[in-house]
Scaffold this motif. Structure first.
Motif, PDB file in Angstrom:
ATOM      1  N   THR A 132     -20.820 -28.903 -49.398  1.00 39.42           N
ATOM      2  CA  THR A 132     -21.573 -30.225 -48.946  1.00 39.42           C
ATOM      3  C   THR A 132     -20.216 -31.075 -48.223  1.00 39.42           C
ATOM      4  OG1 THR A 132     -22.943 -30.486 -50.674  1.00 39.42           O
ATOM      5  CG2 THR A 132     -22.501 -32.559 -49.571  1.00 39.42           C
ATOM      6  N   ALA A 133     -19.075 -30.753 -48.732  1.00 35.45           N
ATOM      7  CA  ALA A 133     -18.008 -31.283 -48.140  1.00 35.45           C
ATOM      8  C   ALA A 133     -17.752 -30.791 -46.821  1.00 35.45           C
ATOM      9  CB  ALA A 133     -16.431 -31.077 -48.872  1.00 35.45           C
ATOM     10  N   TRP A 172     -30.787 -25.526 -57.926  1.00 37.59           N
ATOM     11  CA  TRP A 172     -29.466 -24.747 -58.751  1.00 37.59           C
ATOM     12  C   TRP A 172     -28.293 -25.443 -59.068  1.00 37.59           C
ATOM     13  CZ3 TRP A 172     -30.361 -19.310 -58.444  1.00 37.59           C
ATOM     14  CH2 TRP A 172     -31.391 -18.865 -57.520  1.00 37.59           C
ATOM     15  N   GLU A 173     -28.620 -26.652 -59.338  1.00 41.49           N
ATOM     16  CA  GLU A 173     -27.577 -27.980 -59.597  1.00 41.49           C
ATOM     17  C   GLU A 173     -26.849 -27.381 -60.769  1.00 41.49           C
ATOM     18  OE1 GLU A 173     -27.318 -32.337 -58.452  1.00 41.49           O
ATOM     19  OE2 GLU A 173     -28.866 -31.784 -59.115  1.00 41.49           O
ATOM     20  N   LEU A 203     -22.881 -26.182 -59.489  1.00 44.15           N
ATOM     21  CA  LEU A 203     -22.891 -27.374 -58.875  1.00 44.15           C
ATOM     22  C   LEU A 203     -21.571 -27.135 -58.244  1.00 44.15           C
ATOM     23  CD1 LEU A 203     -23.670 -30.482 -58.630  1.00 44.15           C
ATOM     24  CD2 LEU A 203     -22.678 -30.650 -60.738  1.00 44.15           C
ATOM     25  N   ASP A 204     -20.576 -26.672 -58.396  1.00 42.87           N
ATOM     26  CA  ASP A 204     -19.202 -26.657 -58.063  1.00 42.87           C
ATOM     27  C   ASP A 204     -19.279 -26.330 -56.579  1.00 42.87           C
ATOM     28  OD1 ASP A 204     -18.082 -27.567 -60.270  1.00 42.87           O
ATOM     29  OD2 ASP A 204     -17.314 -25.855 -61.338  1.00 42.87           O
ATOM     30  N   ARG A 205     -20.133 -25.167 -56.442  1.00 38.60           N
ATOM     31  CA  ARG A 205     -20.298 -24.516 -54.919  1.00 38.60           C
ATOM     32  C   ARG A 205     -20.850 -25.416 -54.056  1.00 38.60           C
ATOM     33  NH1 ARG A 205     -21.549 -18.367 -54.710  1.00 38.60           N
ATOM     34  NH2 ARG A 205     -20.771 -18.735 -52.788  1.00 38.60           N
TER      35      ARG A 205
END
Length: 395
Positions: free
Chosen positions: A238-239, A226-227, A231-233
């Motif tokens: 991931t953070a 789904w990158e 990508l933003d989400r």
């Protein structure tokens, strides 16, 4: 008795009945595609085996016969599998679709009394639909069994919805992901992001319990596809591996909130309704809204214009619901008697008091017969002889 023909039926009947036929039809189409894929996959493997067998040299007759027997066993297994699918899924859905088509075809040959029975069955279907959507499954089944509309409602579909939603309430995405796998093509066609949201939630749960290695492995396997679009989400969740589950940052607290599971239930319900061609709200709501709107006029809000035959004039009943709908648009006005609730026309003309108040001839004549020829204005209390009333002509 006059027969009801398609020309005399309101168009709204046909509009409301679209989900009745589309839902089972969509189910049959999906089952056909699933069976087709099964056949293509198994037959592809058999063709490969047959090709490999034909290329082998030095194979004994006994080994060749054994290989052919294995292939025949696989074909028989495929046949049995397709028969089971047909008996357990396709055949029942075909029976439901046939029952619904027959129910719909009845409209063309019903007289007025039979149409009332058909409309009563429709109301029962709407009540079952509302009960199912509201979580009253036992009530829905009781109504369907008592009224004989089992083949005209989607109880099995809503049982599946309830099962998956209960799993989501229990913070398990496994059942919903399995459903996504079974309906992958339909979800892709509808541009649904349900599977991504579910995968995102599973990653969040791994981050919540600080399983960094498992989370990164999961990210690479299930989120990476789904990158390009999300990508933003993906970077945001991931953070979480760095911020940790006890973070005070509201942006990440929102991701860790249990309300995410409630949102997933909403996303899932929207996706499954879209796939099965079902409206997002109960059909009963649409019917009530349309009916109330068609009846609502500005005089409904005036107590002086109370009409005994108007359901919207009842402030304790449907009048409460009518407050939420817009006024209807009438190109031609209809004059209704405030006393009797009957329409005033050439057969029942309006009669005017000396103060200008107007009531229907039939209502005033009935009043005069009971009061020695006297009639009384309901609004002002003015009393005068029936013979002194003026006839009003509608132009």
């Amino acid at each position: 008795m006059t027969a009801v023909t398609p020309k005399t039926l309101p168009e709204g009947i046909y509009m409301f009945e679209q989900p009745l036929l589309r839902a089972p039809n969509e189910s049959i189409k999906r089952q056909f595609r699933a069976s087709q894929k099964q056949v293509e996959r198994d037959m592809g493997a058999l063709r490969t085996n047959a090709r490999d067998l034909s290329k082998k040299t030095g194979t004994s007759a006994q080994d060749g016969i054994a290989a052919l027997d294995t292939m025949i066993t696989k074909v028989n297994g495929l046949t049995k599998k397709l028969e089971d699918i047909h008996e357990s899924k396709t055949k029942p859905n075909l029976a439901v679709l046939r029952a619904r088509v027959d129910h719909f075809d009845e409209l063309e040959n019903l007289d007025e009394n039979e149409l009332e029975n058909w409309e009563e069955a429709r109301l029962n279907r709407w009540l079952v639909d509302w009960s199912l959507r509201s979580g009253y499954g036992a009530t829905a089944k009781a109504i369907a069994d008592d009224r004989g509309v089992q083949n005209l409602v989607d109880i099995s579909l809503f049982e599946e919805i309830e099962r998956i939603e209960n799993a989501l309430r229990s913070k398990s995405a496994t059942e919903a992901l399995a459903w996504c796998s079974d309906n992958k093509n339909a979800l892709r066609k509808n541009k649904s992001t349900l599977e991504f949201e579910l995968r995102l939630q599973e990653f969040i749960e791994l981050a919540r319990v600080k399983k960094e290695v498992e989370a990164l492995t999961y990210w690479a396997k299930h989120l990476k596809p789904w990158e390009e679009t999300h990508l933003d989400r993906m970077e945001q969740v991931t953070a979480l591996l760095i911020m940790g589950p006890m973070t005070k940052c509201k942006r990440y607290q929102k991701l860790l909130s249990d309300t995410r599971w409630t949102l997933l239930i909403t996303y899932f319900r929207k996706a499954i309704y879209q796939i099965h061609a079902l409206p997002t709200e109960p059909l009963l709501y649409y019917a009530l809204s349309a009916g109330l709107t068609s009846l609502k006029v500005h005089s409904c809000s005036e107590k002086s214009s109370f009409n005994v035959n108007c359901p919207l004039c009842d402030e304790q009943g449907l009048g409460v619901l009518a407050q939420e709908v817009p006024f209807s648009h009438h190109a031609n006005s209809t004059i209704v008697c405030r006393l009797s609730g009957q329409i005033m026309n050439e057969d029942n003309p309006p009669m005017a008091f000396s103060n200008g108040s107007v009531y229907s001839l039939k209502a005033l004549k009935e009043m005069a017969d009971k009061n020695d020829g006297k009639v009384k204005c309901q609004r002002t209390g003015l009393e005068q002889d029936f013979t002194t009333l003026s006839k009003v002509f509608i132009s």
